[in-house]
Motif scaffolding. Structure first.
Motif, PDB file in Angstrom:
ATOM      1  N   ALA A  44       0.815  -1.223   0.000  1.00 26.67           N
ATOM      2  CA  ALA A  44       0.000   0.000   0.000  1.00 26.67           C
ATOM      3  C   ALA A  44       0.842   1.263   0.000  1.00 26.67           C
ATOM      4  N   LYS A  45       2.185   1.066   0.032  1.00 26.70           N
ATOM      5  CA  LYS A  45       3.127   2.195   0.029  1.00 26.70           C
ATOM      6  C   LYS A  45       2.914   3.127   1.230  1.00 26.70           C
ATOM      7  N   LEU A  46       2.714   2.513   2.400  1.00 29.80           N
ATOM      8  CA  LEU A  46       2.587   3.284   3.630  1.00 29.80           C
ATOM      9  C   LEU A  46       3.977   3.607   4.173  1.00 29.80           C
ATOM     10  N   PRO A  47       4.116   4.642   4.975  1.00 24.67           N
ATOM     11  CA  PRO A  47       5.428   5.035   5.513  1.00 24.67           C
ATOM     12  C   PRO A  47       6.094   3.906   6.299  1.00 24.67           C
ATOM     13  N   ASP A  48       7.423   3.884   6.262  1.00 23.75           N
ATOM     14  CA  ASP A  48       8.171   2.842   6.973  1.00 23.75           C
ATOM     15  C   ASP A  48       8.008   2.962   8.485  1.00 23.75           C
ATOM     16  N   ASN A  49       7.941   4.179   8.965  1.00 21.58           N
ATOM     17  CA  ASN A  49       7.810   4.415  10.406  1.00 21.58           C
ATOM     18  C   ASN A  49       6.505   5.151  10.698  1.00 21.58           C
ATOM     19  N   SER A  50       5.855   4.716  11.737  1.00 22.57           N
ATOM     20  CA  SER A  50       4.573   5.331  12.081  1.00 22.57           C
ATOM     21  C   SER A  50       4.777   6.616  12.860  1.00 22.57           C
ATOM     22  N   VAL A  51       3.888   7.559  12.631  1.00 24.98           N
ATOM     23  CA  VAL A  51       3.831   8.789  13.419  1.00 24.98           C
ATOM     24  C   VAL A  51       2.550   8.698  14.239  1.00 24.98           C
ATOM     25  N   GLY A  52       2.688   8.496  15.536  1.00 20.62           N
ATOM     26  CA  GLY A  52       1.501   8.194  16.331  1.00 20.62           C
ATOM     27  C   GLY A  52       1.142   6.730  16.177  1.00 20.62           C
ATOM     28  N   ASP A  53      -0.083   6.390  16.521  1.00 20.98           N
ATOM     29  CA  ASP A  53      -0.517   4.989  16.452  1.00 20.98           C
ATOM     30  C   ASP A  53      -1.176   4.681  15.113  1.00 20.98           C
ATOM     31  N   GLU A  54      -0.820   3.535  14.549  1.00 16.63           N
ATOM     32  CA  GLU A  54      -1.476   3.019  13.351  1.00 16.63           C
ATOM     33  C   GLU A  54      -2.704   2.214  13.770  1.00 16.63           C
ATOM     34  N   LYS A  55      -3.576   1.917  12.797  1.00 15.56           N
ATOM     35  CA  LYS A  55      -4.807   1.176  13.095  1.00 15.56           C
ATOM     36  C   LYS A  55      -4.942  -0.027  12.170  1.00 15.56           C
ATOM     37  N   LEU A  56      -5.225  -1.156  12.771  1.00 11.24           N
ATOM     38  CA  LEU A  56      -5.525  -2.361  12.015  1.00 11.24           C
ATOM     39  C   LEU A  56      -6.929  -2.822  12.407  1.00 11.24           C
ATOM     40  N   PRO A  57      -7.917  -2.669  11.503  1.00 10.82           N
ATOM     41  CA  PRO A  57      -9.275  -3.084  11.856  1.00 10.82           C
ATOM     42  C   PRO A  57      -9.430  -4.602  11.852  1.00 10.82           C
ATOM     43  N   VAL A  58     -10.129  -5.118  12.817  1.00 11.87           N
ATOM     44  CA  VAL A  58     -10.406  -6.551  12.912  1.00 11.87           C
ATOM     45  C   VAL A  58     -11.839  -6.751  13.401  1.00 11.87           C
ATOM     46  N   VAL A  59     -12.395  -7.900  13.104  1.00 18.13           N
ATOM     47  CA  VAL A  59     -13.681  -8.299  13.687  1.00 18.13           C
ATOM     48  C   VAL A  59     -13.380  -9.319  14.780  1.00 18.13           C
ATOM     49  N   ILE A  60     -13.903  -9.071  15.966  1.00 18.82           N
ATOM     50  CA  ILE A  60     -13.707 -10.002  17.080  1.00 18.82           C
ATOM     51  C   ILE A  60     -15.068 -10.578  17.486  1.00 18.82           C
ATOM     52  N   THR A  61     -15.179 -11.889  17.371  1.00 20.98           N
ATOM     53  CA  THR A  61     -16.366 -12.605  17.839  1.00 20.98           C
ATOM     54  C   THR A  61     -16.020 -13.224  19.182  1.00 20.98           C
ATOM     55  N   THR A  62     -16.738 -12.813  20.203  1.00 19.00           N
ATOM     56  CA  THR A  62     -16.445 -13.271  21.560  1.00 19.00           C
ATOM     57  C   THR A  62     -17.624 -14.055  22.112  1.00 19.00           C
ATOM     58  N   ARG A  63     -17.361 -15.241  22.564  1.00 21.52           N
ATOM     59  CA  ARG A  63     -18.368 -16.039  23.251  1.00 21.52           C
ATOM     60  C   ARG A  63     -18.073 -15.938  24.753  1.00 21.52           C
ATOM     61  N   PHE A  64     -19.077 -15.469  25.493  1.00 24.63           N
ATOM     62  CA  PHE A  64     -18.862 -15.218  26.921  1.00 24.63           C
ATOM     63  C   PHE A  64     -20.088 -15.629  27.723  1.00 24.63           C
ATOM     64  N   VAL A  65     -19.891 -15.707  29.031  1.00 22.42           N
ATOM     65  CA  VAL A  65     -20.963 -16.092  29.948  1.00 22.42           C
ATOM     66  C   VAL A  65     -21.187 -14.953  30.928  1.00 22.42           C
ATOM     67  N   VAL A  66     -22.462 -14.608  31.157  1.00 21.35           N
ATOM     68  CA  VAL A  66     -22.803 -13.596  32.150  1.00 21.35           C
ATOM     69  C   VAL A  66     -24.076 -14.050  32.855  1.00 21.35           C
ATOM     70  N   ASN A  67     -24.054 -14.024  34.175  1.00 20.38           N
ATOM     71  CA  ASN A  67     -25.188 -14.483  34.990  1.00 20.38           C
ATOM     72  C   ASN A  67     -25.625 -15.892  34.608  1.00 20.38           C
ATOM     73  N   GLY A  68     -24.659 -16.731  34.289  1.00 18.49           N
ATOM     74  CA  GLY A  68     -24.948 -18.122  33.955  1.00 18.49           C
ATOM     75  C   GLY A  68     -25.496 -18.337  32.555  1.00 18.49           C
ATOM     76  N   GLU A  69     -25.598 -17.281  31.756  1.00 16.55           N
ATOM     77  CA  GLU A  69     -26.165 -17.385  30.403  1.00 16.55           C
ATOM     78  C   GLU A  69     -25.071 -17.155  29.358  1.00 16.55           C
ATOM     79  N   ALA A  70     -25.019 -18.046  28.375  1.00 18.81           N
ATOM     80  CA  ALA A  70     -24.025 -17.933  27.305  1.00 18.81           C
ATOM     81  C   ALA A  70     -24.486 -16.916  26.268  1.00 18.81           C
ATOM     82  N   ARG A  71     -23.577 -16.039  25.867  1.00 14.56           N
ATOM     83  CA  ARG A  71     -23.889 -15.008  24.878  1.00 14.56           C
ATOM     84  C   ARG A  71     -22.762 -14.901  23.868  1.00 14.56           C
ATOM     85  N   GLU A  72     -23.031 -14.187  22.769  1.00 15.36           N
ATOM     86  CA  GLU A  72     -22.014 -13.980  21.739  1.00 15.36           C
ATOM     87  C   GLU A  72     -22.047 -12.526  21.295  1.00 15.36           C
ATOM     88  N   ASP A  73     -20.873 -11.955  21.129  1.00 18.77           N
ATOM     89  CA  ASP A  73     -20.757 -10.566  20.719  1.00 18.77           C
ATOM     90  C   ASP A  73     -19.885 -10.481  19.472  1.00 18.77           C
TER      91      ASP A  73
END
Length: 217
Positions: free
Chosen positions: A136-165
């Protein structure tokens, strides 16, 4: 002798009439007080019932709000060295069971799944990210923080009930070049972007990656 009126009897009759009138007035006042007491009692019962209804409605609303909050997962990230982020739910009563992390198509990296220890490791995508940035011809060194977008699917339990986010997050990272040693990627943190991942999650983060590339050039 002349007939004189029997005046002594008149006061007695007047007094009797007056006494009867007084008794009637007391009866009427008593009836009025009785009706008033019944009205006050009915009003008190209604106010108590209304207060209980309001209290039940408030508790039900609070319960729904708590349930809605419990269903929403927000991940916090803590750097563990330069190449790892440890992930924890912002709400202490949520327990993560497993996660799947999807990367933009430009990286050519397969989704990564974790179990029992939510985390993000630079080793999963570092080489692919460097190649994608070079392409993508991005700079070799970052100025500040770079961003990498991702999708995170999390399976978790709350109050004894399984959920997905499912949510789009930005991985914050820095990249710096070293002479004869290539470039190093340092993981900084994690930021929630949106819960709208769409029907094709990869397409959602591909579009965001393209936008990030366009801004950083």
């Amino acid at each position: 002798m002349s007939d004189a009126p029997d005046t002594p009897e008149m006061p007695k009759e007047a007094r009797a009439a007056e006494a009867a009138a007084i008794r009637r007035r007391w009866i009427s006042l008593g009836e009025m007080l009785a009706v008033l007491a019944v009205g006050i009692s009915a009003l008190t019962l209604y106010l108590n019932w209304s207060d209980k209804q309001d209290e039940r409605a408030y508790k039900a609303s609070q319960s729904r709000s708590a349930s809605a909050r419990a269903a929403k997962l927000v991940l916090n990230a803590k750097a563990d060295g330069d190449d790892r982020l440890l992930l924890t739910p912002a709400a202490p009563d949520q327990i993560v069971q497993s996660q799947t992390i999807i990367f933009p198509g430009a990286l050519g990296v397969a989704p990564v799944s974790t179990t029992g220890q939510p985390r993000i490791e630079a080793g999963w995508f570092e080489s692919a990210l460097k190649r994608a940035r070079e392409k993508a011809k991005l700079p070799d060194n970052s100025v500040g923080d770079e961003k990498l977008p991702v999708v995170i699917t999390t399976r978790f339990v709350v109050n004894g009930e399984a959920r997905e986010d499912n949510a789009v997050y930005d991985i914050g990272y820095g990249i710096a070049g070293r002479w004869l040693a290539g470039h190093d990627v340092t993981l900084r943190g994690l930021s929630l972007v949106t819960r709208d991942v769409g029907k094709v999650p990869v397409a959602r983060i591909d579009a965001r990656w393209s936008a990030v590339v366009a801004i950083r050039k």
